[in-house]
Motif scaffolding. Structure first.
Motif, PDB file in Angstrom:
ATOM      1  N   ASP A   1     -75.078 -53.218  -7.334  1.00  0.00           N
ATOM      2  CA  ASP A   1     -74.813 -53.595  -5.952  1.00  0.00           C
ATOM      3  C   ASP A   1     -73.315 -53.732  -5.711  1.00  0.00           C
ATOM      4  OD1 ASP A   1     -75.722 -54.663  -3.278  1.00  0.00           O
ATOM      5  OD2 ASP A   1     -74.675 -56.440  -4.012  1.00  0.00           O
ATOM      6  N   VAL A   2     -72.607 -54.341  -6.665  1.00  0.00           N
ATOM      7  CA  VAL A   2     -71.155 -54.479  -6.543  1.00  0.00           C
ATOM      8  C   VAL A   2     -70.485 -53.109  -6.578  1.00  0.00           C
ATOM      9  CG1 VAL A   2     -69.070 -55.414  -7.621  1.00  0.00           C
ATOM     10  CG2 VAL A   2     -71.163 -56.784  -7.559  1.00  0.00           C
ATOM     11  N   VAL A   3     -70.935 -52.254  -7.502  1.00  0.00           N
ATOM     12  CA  VAL A   3     -70.330 -50.922  -7.644  1.00  0.00           C
ATOM     13  C   VAL A   3     -70.518 -50.110  -6.365  1.00  0.00           C
ATOM     14  CG1 VAL A   3     -70.447 -48.734  -8.879  1.00  0.00           C
ATOM     15  CG2 VAL A   3     -70.561 -50.882 -10.146  1.00  0.00           C
ATOM     16  N   LEU A   4     -71.741 -50.064  -5.843  1.00  0.00           N
ATOM     17  CA  LEU A   4     -72.028 -49.250  -4.669  1.00  0.00           C
ATOM     18  C   LEU A   4     -71.324 -49.770  -3.427  1.00  0.00           C
ATOM     19  CD1 LEU A   4     -75.835 -48.579  -5.255  1.00  0.00           C
ATOM     20  CD2 LEU A   4     -73.909 -47.050  -5.677  1.00  0.00           C
ATOM     21  N   SER A   5     -71.241 -51.100  -3.277  1.00  0.00           N
ATOM     22  CA  SER A   5     -70.549 -51.648  -2.108  1.00  0.00           C
ATOM     23  C   SER A   5     -69.041 -51.440  -2.202  1.00  0.00           C
ATOM     24  CB  SER A   5     -70.860 -53.143  -1.968  1.00  0.00           C
ATOM     25  OG  SER A   5     -70.383 -53.869  -3.095  1.00  0.00           O
ATOM     26  N   GLY A   6     -68.540 -51.143  -3.422  1.00  0.00           N
ATOM     27  CA  GLY A   6     -67.104 -50.907  -3.583  1.00  0.00           C
ATOM     28  C   GLY A   6     -66.693 -49.466  -3.404  1.00  0.00           C
ATOM     29  N   LEU A   7     -67.653 -48.561  -3.196  1.00  0.00           N
ATOM     30  CA  LEU A   7     -67.325 -47.144  -3.045  1.00  0.00           C
ATOM     31  C   LEU A   7     -66.396 -46.849  -1.862  1.00  0.00           C
ATOM     32  CD1 LEU A   7     -70.676 -45.352  -3.983  1.00  0.00           C
ATOM     33  CD2 LEU A   7     -68.448 -45.066  -5.098  1.00  0.00           C
ATOM     34  N   PRO A   8     -66.625 -47.421  -0.668  1.00  0.00           N
ATOM     35  CA  PRO A   8     -65.748 -47.077   0.455  1.00  0.00           C
ATOM     36  C   PRO A   8     -64.315 -47.575   0.288  1.00  0.00           C
ATOM     37  CG  PRO A   8     -67.835 -47.994   1.230  1.00  0.00           C
ATOM     38  CD  PRO A   8     -67.763 -48.265  -0.233  1.00  0.00           C
ATOM     39  N   GLY A   9     -64.140 -48.838  -0.117  1.00  0.00           N
ATOM     40  CA  GLY A   9     -62.799 -49.414  -0.162  1.00  0.00           C
ATOM     41  C   GLY A   9     -62.216 -49.607  -1.538  1.00  0.00           C
ATOM     42  N   GLY A  10     -63.024 -49.404  -2.592  1.00  0.00           N
ATOM     43  CA  GLY A  10     -62.530 -49.578  -3.945  1.00  0.00           C
ATOM     44  C   GLY A  10     -62.822 -50.955  -4.508  1.00  0.00           C
ATOM     45  N   LEU A  11     -62.584 -51.108  -5.806  1.00  0.00           N
ATOM     46  CA  LEU A  11     -62.796 -52.372  -6.500  1.00  0.00           C
ATOM     47  C   LEU A  11     -61.525 -52.768  -7.239  1.00  0.00           C
ATOM     48  CD1 LEU A  11     -66.362 -51.909  -8.095  1.00  0.00           C
ATOM     49  CD2 LEU A  11     -65.761 -53.372  -6.166  1.00  0.00           C
ATOM     50  N   THR A  12     -61.250 -54.064  -7.259  1.00  0.00           N
ATOM     51  CA  THR A  12     -60.104 -54.555  -8.014  1.00  0.00           C
ATOM     52  C   THR A  12     -60.444 -54.585  -9.499  1.00  0.00           C
ATOM     53  OG1 THR A  12     -60.821 -56.866  -7.836  1.00  0.00           O
ATOM     54  CG2 THR A  12     -59.427 -55.998  -6.063  1.00  0.00           C
ATOM     55  N   ASP A  13     -59.427 -54.702 -10.330  1.00  0.00           N
ATOM     56  CA  ASP A  13     -59.653 -54.773 -11.782  1.00  0.00           C
ATOM     57  C   ASP A  13     -60.511 -55.982 -12.151  1.00  0.00           C
ATOM     58  OD1 ASP A  13     -58.216 -52.464 -12.214  1.00  0.00           O
ATOM     59  OD2 ASP A  13     -56.319 -53.515 -12.614  1.00  0.00           O
ATOM     60  N   ARG A  14     -60.325 -57.062 -11.422  1.00  0.00           N
ATOM     61  CA  ARG A  14     -61.099 -58.267 -11.702  1.00  0.00           C
ATOM     62  C   ARG A  14     -62.593 -58.037 -11.443  1.00  0.00           C
ATOM     63  NH1 ARG A  14     -60.008 -64.217  -8.927  1.00  0.00           N
ATOM     64  NH2 ARG A  14     -61.679 -65.332 -10.022  1.00  0.00           N
ATOM     65  N   ARG A  15     -62.903 -57.333 -10.361  1.00  0.00           N
ATOM     66  CA  ARG A  15     -64.300 -57.055 -10.048  1.00  0.00           C
ATOM     67  C   ARG A  15     -64.901 -56.095 -11.075  1.00  0.00           C
ATOM     68  NH1 ARG A  15     -67.365 -59.850  -6.683  1.00  0.00           N
ATOM     69  NH2 ARG A  15     -68.151 -58.149  -5.402  1.00  0.00           N
ATOM     70  N   ARG A  16     -64.096 -55.142 -11.566  1.00  0.00           N
ATOM     71  CA  ARG A  16     -64.579 -54.205 -12.569  1.00  0.00           C
ATOM     72  C   ARG A  16     -64.938 -54.925 -13.861  1.00  0.00           C
ATOM     73  NH1 ARG A  16     -63.167 -48.802 -11.405  1.00  0.00           N
ATOM     74  NH2 ARG A  16     -62.023 -48.638  -9.452  1.00  0.00           N
ATOM     75  N   VAL A  17     -64.084 -55.851 -14.272  1.00  0.00           N
ATOM     76  CA  VAL A  17     -64.374 -56.628 -15.484  1.00  0.00           C
ATOM     77  C   VAL A  17     -65.652 -57.444 -15.296  1.00  0.00           C
ATOM     78  CG1 VAL A  17     -63.542 -58.524 -16.928  1.00  0.00           C
ATOM     79  CG2 VAL A  17     -61.963 -56.711 -16.213  1.00  0.00           C
ATOM     80  N   ALA A  18     -65.823 -58.010 -14.093  1.00  0.00           N
ATOM     81  CA  ALA A  18     -67.025 -58.806 -13.822  1.00  0.00           C
ATOM     82  C   ALA A  18     -68.285 -57.939 -13.901  1.00  0.00           C
ATOM     83  CB  ALA A  18     -66.922 -59.457 -12.448  1.00  0.00           C
ATOM     84  N   VAL A  19     -68.198 -56.710 -13.406  1.00  0.00           N
ATOM     85  CA  VAL A  19     -69.341 -55.796 -13.461  1.00  0.00           C
ATOM     86  C   VAL A  19     -69.699 -55.473 -14.911  1.00  0.00           C
ATOM     87  CG1 VAL A  19     -70.085 -53.430 -12.981  1.00  0.00           C
ATOM     88  CG2 VAL A  19     -69.007 -54.792 -11.185  1.00  0.00           C
ATOM     89  N   LEU A  20     -68.697 -55.135 -15.727  1.00  0.00           N
ATOM     90  CA  LEU A  20     -68.958 -54.802 -17.133  1.00  0.00           C
ATOM     91  C   LEU A  20     -69.513 -55.999 -17.887  1.00  0.00           C
ATOM     92  CD1 LEU A  20     -65.787 -52.622 -17.893  1.00  0.00           C
ATOM     93  CD2 LEU A  20     -68.143 -51.838 -17.513  1.00  0.00           C
ATOM     94  N   ARG A  21     -69.052 -57.191 -17.547  1.00  0.00           N
ATOM     95  CA  ARG A  21     -69.573 -58.393 -18.206  1.00  0.00           C
ATOM     96  C   ARG A  21     -71.038 -58.628 -17.821  1.00  0.00           C
ATOM     97  NH1 ARG A  21     -66.113 -61.940 -16.389  1.00  0.00           N
ATOM     98  NH2 ARG A  21     -64.598 -61.582 -18.040  1.00  0.00           N
ATOM     99  N   LEU A  22     -71.381 -58.268 -16.587  1.00  0.00           N
ATOM    100  CA  LEU A  22     -72.755 -58.462 -16.134  1.00  0.00           C
ATOM    101  C   LEU A  22     -73.746 -57.626 -16.943  1.00  0.00           C
ATOM    102  CD1 LEU A  22     -72.959 -58.626 -12.214  1.00  0.00           C
ATOM    103  CD2 LEU A  22     -73.919 -60.223 -13.868  1.00  0.00           C
ATOM    104  N   VAL A  23     -73.355 -56.404 -17.288  1.00  0.00           N
ATOM    105  CA  VAL A  23     -74.306 -55.501 -17.953  1.00  0.00           C
ATOM    106  C   VAL A  23     -74.238 -55.586 -19.473  1.00  0.00           C
ATOM    107  CG1 VAL A  23     -74.402 -53.901 -16.017  1.00  0.00           C
ATOM    108  CG2 VAL A  23     -72.685 -53.571 -17.807  1.00  0.00           C
ATOM    109  N   GLN A  24     -73.415 -56.481 -20.003  1.00  0.00           N
ATOM    110  CA  GLN A  24     -73.376 -56.643 -21.451  1.00  0.00           C
ATOM    111  C   GLN A  24     -74.736 -57.119 -21.966  1.00  0.00           C
ATOM    112  OE1 GLN A  24     -70.189 -59.315 -22.436  1.00  0.00           O
ATOM    113  NE2 GLN A  24     -68.625 -57.725 -22.399  1.00  0.00           N
ATOM    114  N   GLY A  25     -75.234 -56.434 -22.979  1.00  0.00           N
ATOM    115  CA  GLY A  25     -76.517 -56.813 -23.554  1.00  0.00           C
ATOM    116  C   GLY A  25     -77.720 -56.184 -22.892  1.00  0.00           C
TER     117      GLY A  25
END
Length: 349
Positions: A159-183
């Motif tokens: 959801d975060v990735v797709l909502s970031g497609l139009p305007g982009g994502l900051t590095d902080r949000r990218r790290v949060a996304v990768l942490r979410l899918v760990q495991g």
């Protein structure tokens, strides 16, 4: 010969039917509650300062409950039409303002005379927001990262990735996304990382003034809660204040001032809550030398009794003048909770 054992169907189908929990659900609810509380207090202050004007004339009165319903619809519409965390937050704030305008006029709808100044209305408003706060805390405990299933964490990350497609994502949000899918599994982690590569990068927005103010307030609260010297004035206050309330009611009864009070039930409720709070606080004070951890548990319980029960009747008696008492109780609860947690951590070592 007996056939192969028959397995009872599991509940996996039920889990699949349940909606996916949002990681930021508690934050959205908190924004809803805070905007609603600020709206009620702002409306009451404005109406009192301006002499309670009415919009309309000739028998026509446009009540602000109508604006509240409109803003509730707008807030819901924003979340239905737009994707992303920003849209949900905006919808929560607009909806919270609408709810505040709606609940502020509850006195008109629980009385036959449509009385905006109905005394228990303030208590009803307080109960409504207190229940919303309890709901927020319950949701916070059930939607933390550790409480979500791997599938739910993956859904929130996407959801975060797709909502970031139009305007982009900051590095902080990218790290949060990768942490979410760990495991969640190598295939899922690789797929999400690949999706992130397709999302444009965005520089973090400048820090707003209100964000700086909120950050300073949080640091100040954390500093105050961690000061040992602040604990003892709080303890003294928690022991003496409820006894002072009971004494004041008794003196008003002796002097006859209590005979002029119209809300006898609310006065009785305030008195009973003060007695219970005083008993709990005295019990806590008695335990201070033997078991400080248990003592502060009782202090915390005394504050919760006052917040969830005593202040309901206090709002009926003192109307919105009780807001300062609630604010003080919340500050004291922060100090007591911080000390209780410190003592528990020390006992576990």
């Amino acid at each position: 010969m007996p056939g192969p054992p028959r397995h009872r169907p599991g509940i996996g189908w039920l889990v699949r039917l349940l909606p996916t929990r949002a990681l930021g659900a508690a934050s959205y609810l908190q924004a809803f509650v805070l905007s609603g509380v600020v709206t009620v207090l702002g409306v009451r202050a404005y109406l009192q300062a301006t002499g309670y004007p009415q919009i309309g004339g000739g028998g026509l009165h446009i009540a602000h409950v109508l604006w509240g319903g409109l803003l509730l619809a707008v807030g819901l519409g924003v979340t239905l039409v737009y994707l992303g965390d920003g849209a949900r937050t905006a919808g929560a704030v607009v909806g919270g303002i609408g709810f505040g305008l709606f609940i502020d006029e509850v006195g008109k709808f629980v009385t036959t005379g449509t009385d905006y100044f109905y005394a228990p209305a303030a208590a009803i408003i307080y109960v409504a927001f207190a229940l919303l706060v309890l709901l927020t805390q319950a949701v916070r405990g059930r939607t933390g990262r550790s409480r979500l299933t791997p599938a739910e964490r993956t859904a929130n990350a996407l959801d975060v990735v797709l909502s970031g497609l139009p305007g982009g994502l900051t590095d902080r949000r990218r790290v949060a996304v990768l942490r979410l899918v760990q495991g969640t599994g190598p295939a899922t982690e690789a797929a999400v990382a690949q999706l992130l590569d397709a999302v444009p990068r965005r520089e973090p927005p400048p820090v707003r003034i209100w964000q700086r103010a909120a950050d300073r307030a949080r640091r100040l609260a954390a500093w105050a809660a961690g000061r040992r010297w602040l604990v003892w004035p709080v303890v003294v206050y928690l022991v003496l204040e409820p006894m002072a309330v009971v004494l004041a009611v008794v003196l008003d009864g002796v002097t006859g001032e209590l005979d002029q009070e119209h809300e006898w039930g609310a006065v009785l409720g305030v008195t009973v809550a003060a007695v219970v709070t005083a008993v709990l606080s005295l019990r806590a004070a008695w335990l201070l030398r033997r078991d400080r951890t248990e003592a502060f548990r009782f202090f915390k319980l005394a504050l919760l009794v006052d917040l969830l029960f005593g202040q309901v009747f206090n709002f009926t008696v003192n109307q919105f003048g009780a807001v300062s008492a609630v604010a003080l109780d919340l500050a004291l609860l922060g100090v007591v909770t911080a000390e209780h947690r410190r003592l528990r951590r020390a006992a576990d070592r």
